[in-house]
Enzyme design. Sequence first.
Site, PDB file in Angstrom:
ATOM      1  CG  HIS A   1      -4.066   0.244   4.812  1.00 24.43           C
ATOM      2  ND1 HIS A   1      -3.470  -0.506   3.818  1.00 24.43           N
ATOM      3  CD2 HIS A   1      -5.177   0.814   4.245  1.00 24.43           C
ATOM      4  CE1 HIS A   1      -4.189  -0.413   2.708  1.00 24.43           C
ATOM      5  NE2 HIS A   1      -5.220   0.385   2.942  1.00 24.43           N
TER       6      HIS A   1
ATOM      7  CB  CYS B   1      -0.941   0.003   1.203  1.00 28.51           C
ATOM      8  SG  CYS B   1      -0.117  -0.147   2.803  1.00 28.51           S
TER       9      CYS B   1
END
Length: 578
Positions: A526, A217
């Site tokens: 994240h 990510c």
Amino acid sequence: MANIPSSPPLIPTTKLLTQDFFPGDHSAAHGCSHLKPVKRTGEILSNYQILARYSLHFKHRHALGILPPKKRSKSGIEDTATKPIPQLPIPSCMTCETTMGRIHACLQCVYVGCWKGGHSQSHSQETGHTLSMEISRCGLYCGQCKDFVYDRDFDGIHNGEVLKNSEIISMMQEPGQKRPRFVKWHAGNKEIALIKGGSKLQACQGLRGLRNMGSTCFMNVILQCFIHNPLLRGYFLSDQHSSKRCEVKSECMGCEMDQLFTQFYSGDKKPYGPCSFLHTMWMSSSDLAGYAQQDAHEFFISALNQIHAKSPTSKLHQCSCIIHKTFAGVLQSDVTCLSCANVTSAFDPILDISLDLRPTKRSKSVNKVRGLNDERNDGPNSLTDCLDRYTHPEKLGTNEYNCGKCGKTGQEATKQLSVKVLPPVLSFQLKRFEHSMGASKIETKIKFPAQLDMTQYTTLARKSKKSKLSALQKLNGGSGSENGSPSTASTASSTSSSHSGVETIPTYVYNLFAVINHQGKMDTGHYTAFAKHRGEWFSLDDHKVTLAGQKEVLDSKAYMLFYVKQNLDYDYSSNSRD
């Protein structure tokens, strides 16, 4: 007083902007049906352009040196010695002479009236003149629709006047800056025929999700910011670096960027897996190899370096590769001796700016355990606050500076940073990850604007403030040494961080186009991003792409911010060769 450059002539009224390329009915592109009959002669458009120019000049009158005439004193005598020239009349109602509230100027005659007092509406009813311009914002008002309306031709005129006005201000406030003048391009009959014959409506492209290939990510958010970077997009979509013609045999990040843009603008809406890009980064930067979670900022800097290194125009100094044309700026560091006021300057190239944050207040128990003083945790938290601290004078220790002029060793001095050269795209890293006393993350919410004015943080603005301060001290009978007394230098340095006395330079204003966020803990979090595409904000979470609002973007806890200049400068070197 500087002479204001003459404005270009009014637009030609023989053709309307929209009809040049797209003839036919444009009711969707224009505000209302009442505009079409009155636009045929072009007089309404010319009147609107004159009023828009006046409105912008009045709005930026201080930067242009155009001030309204001074009011007479009680004795009736006007101070002609300091009377500014030229003068600009204040917009006011011709019936009640009020300057307050919304002032409308009729586009079909010379009447100017106020909205609050109803004089603008009365004039419209009595004369049948239904079209007017609200002076402060150049809004187009239709009396028959009883609302402000949008029209592409009027909007084009307003945008053109904004650009011309910005150029004039930049030329006056940056007199030494070599910059070619903007010349508006008007298509001829041949160009119009080519555009009509070779153009077609394209489906929405450039918006696509990216697959997460195992804790990637951090890479996905950076690639999304590259894709939505206007300068990188223009470079790669115009085939400036073609993977088919590239002479680099392998591991060329420029070719990977070219293929990435090809995928995003192929029309395919399925999430794309940038396996080749990831592999090339692994081969180019061993530190990023593997499936462990990486820092997005480290990946960003590494990707910029690799694209630069494989560029055919790559050089160590004054590089003209796309990375340096887009992200490169220059920081100026001034060290001022507090004994003799001698200033030593150094210059450092930058690709981004990393800003320290001021953490939120910790509990007394946590501070006691960590041995921290909580005083540094107070105060406002915004991007401008971080920039204020970044450019604020910092006092150096007695053993950190030796003055080359007065010859004193271990002399006290102050150090101050300013931006000497602003890049077209300005990227900020908000330093949320601490490693001083164990790995931790700062969760402080930092407010950031959709539009950022960097004028106050530039070397030019600081010099302007110092010169004004020096002139003020001379006016008040102040004296000092040849180079200014230590107190004067100290005062000038501290004053430079204030936000007064310097007019905004239009070429130093930036618009936000991408934001990177980090959720969760430092090692197991994240990354997500927001990016602006065709005027709309989108949330980008790996393969998921959803529409977002600007409030949602500005309320997020940003880790990286990307701004692009509102008015991009011409490339003077390339223009001078033509």
